[in-house]
Design an enzyme around this catalytic site. Structure first.
Site, mmCIF file in Angstrom:
data_model
loop_
_atom_site.group_PDB
_atom_site.id
_atom_site.type_symbol
_atom_site.label_atom_id
_atom_site.label_comp_id
_atom_site.label_asym_id
_atom_site.label_seq_id
_atom_site.Cartn_x
_atom_site.Cartn_y
_atom_site.Cartn_z
ATOM 1 N N ASN A 118 0.849 -1.191 0.000
ATOM 2 C CA ASN A 118 0.000 0.000 0.000
ATOM 3 C C ASN A 118 0.884 1.240 0.000
ATOM 4 O OD1 ASN A 118 -1.267 2.247 1.465
ATOM 5 N ND2 ASN A 118 -0.881 1.086 3.343
ATOM 6 N N SER A 183 2.287 6.005 9.306
ATOM 7 C CA SER A 183 2.188 5.655 7.887
ATOM 8 C C SER A 183 3.547 5.881 7.228
ATOM 9 C CB SER A 183 1.141 6.524 7.189
ATOM 10 O OG SER A 183 1.298 6.383 5.791
ATOM 11 N N ASN A 185 3.857 6.391 4.096
ATOM 12 C CA ASN A 185 3.591 6.967 2.777
ATOM 13 C C ASN A 185 3.432 8.480 2.747
ATOM 14 O OD1 ASN A 185 3.611 4.383 1.518
ATOM 15 N ND2 ASN A 185 1.588 4.010 2.406
ATOM 16 N N THR A 186 3.657 9.134 3.873
ATOM 17 C CA THR A 186 3.731 10.610 3.889
ATOM 18 C C THR A 186 5.149 10.951 4.325
ATOM 19 O OG1 THR A 186 1.392 10.916 4.406
ATOM 20 C CG2 THR A 186 2.866 12.721 4.998
ATOM 21 N N LYS A 216 -1.160 5.329 16.995
ATOM 22 C CA LYS A 216 -0.911 4.156 16.146
ATOM 23 C C LYS A 216 0.566 4.094 15.780
ATOM 24 C CE LYS A 216 -2.531 1.572 12.163
ATOM 25 N NZ LYS A 216 -3.612 1.364 11.197
ATOM 26 N N ASN A 245 0.829 -0.304 12.244
ATOM 27 C CA ASN A 245 0.609 0.160 10.877
ATOM 28 C C ASN A 245 1.388 -0.725 9.888
ATOM 29 O OD1 ASN A 245 -0.077 1.907 8.684
ATOM 30 N ND2 ASN A 245 -0.187 3.608 10.128
#
Ligand SMILES: Cc1cc2nc3c(=O)[nH]c(=O)nc-3n(C[C@H](O)[C@H](O)[C@H](O)COP(=O)(O)O)c2cc1C
Length: 253
Positions: A118, A183, A185-186, A216, A245
């Site tokens: 992802n 995350s 992805n940032t 998280k 995550n």
């Protein structure tokens, strides 16, 4: 092996095409079905989820299996999750500013490894749009978690204000708010889980919060970093930790 693994997932995989397109269509169908004929989902609920309720941080979860963040980022299928039998749903991650997320394709199936990769990058309509949607509907029949993250365009130095904007808009609709600092992805987001950065962020959010806050965490932290993170969470009134995550480790593939 569950019915989902034996039948439903292979069927969805056989649909082929871009996995994100399949996901968006499935979500749309679920939203429609749960609005119009929730009874159609009852056999699924009866088949899968018979667990007992559990209380965590003062919240009574209908059972221990909930929907993870990222599956229904903008909360479009809210009636669908309890109808399927989930004991809670965590929607989001949403950001203070609406954003498109990373370039497509950004979701990849690895059937041989039983995995997906992802790289969505918090595609979402923004915290205000979610607040507008939640304002118009009745309260969820299972606890609702709302996951908040940093807008990509906001510099890391201004992250606290960005999270505060989302918290203020959304906490009245949430049974808990999840602070996403994990995350991959940032760009730079995971640095907010460092001791000093997390301390600044969490202390400001706790000060403002009227609802339990969960942090998280990433599965890729060192033991030392986990210890520091837990220390910060304990020092403030963080209600719990969500583990974990998405990993950036590809060793098992
Ligand atoms: C497509 C996709 C999107 C996700 N989006 C988010 C998200 O927006 N916020 C978040 O906290 N986690 C997100 N996650 C992570 C999941 O909530 C969950 O923590 C993770 O998938 C668990 O790890 P595992 O898939 O390795 O079991 C996403 C995962 C996937 C597969």
């Amino acid at each position: 092996m569950s019915l989902y693994e034996k039948t439903l997932r292979p069927a969805l995989f056989r649909l082929g095409g871009d996995p994100e397109t399949v996901h968006v269509r499935t979500l749309g169908a679920l939203a429609k079905l749960s609005r119009r004929t929730p009874v159609a989902l009852a056999p699924v609920k009866a088949r899968f989820f018979r667990g007992d309720p559990v209380v965590v941080a003062g919240i009574r979860f209908a059972n221990r299996v909930g929907l993870a963040a990222g599956m229904d980022k903008d909360g479009v299928a809210l009636d669908g999750w309890p109808a399927l039998g989930f004991g809670f749903a965590e929607i989001g991650t949403v950001t203070a500013k609406p954003q498109p997320g990373n370039d497509k394709p950004r979701l990849f199936r690895l059937p041989a490894s039983g995995a997906i990769i992802n790289r969505m990058g918090f595609n979402n309509a923004g915290a205000q749009a979610l607040a507008d949607r939640l304002e118009k509907r009745r309260r969820s029949v299972v606890p609702l978690g709302i996951s908040i993250g940093k807008s990509k365009v906001t510099p890391l130095a201004d992250a606290t204000q960005d999270y505060l904007t989302s918290l203020r808009l959304l906490q009245r609709y949430a049974d808990y708010v999840a602070i996403n600092v994990s995350s991959p992805n940032t760009p730079g987001l995971r640095s907010l889980a460092g001791k000093a950065e997390l301390n600044e962020l969490v202390s400001a959010l706790v000060e403002e919060s009227t609802t339990p806050l969960f942090v998280k965490v990433a599965p890729d932290l060192t033991n030392v970093a986990i210890g520091e993170l837990i220390g910060v969470c304990l020092a403030h009134r963080v209600a719990g930790i969500i583990a974990t995550n998405t990993t950036i480790d590809r060793a098992a593939l």
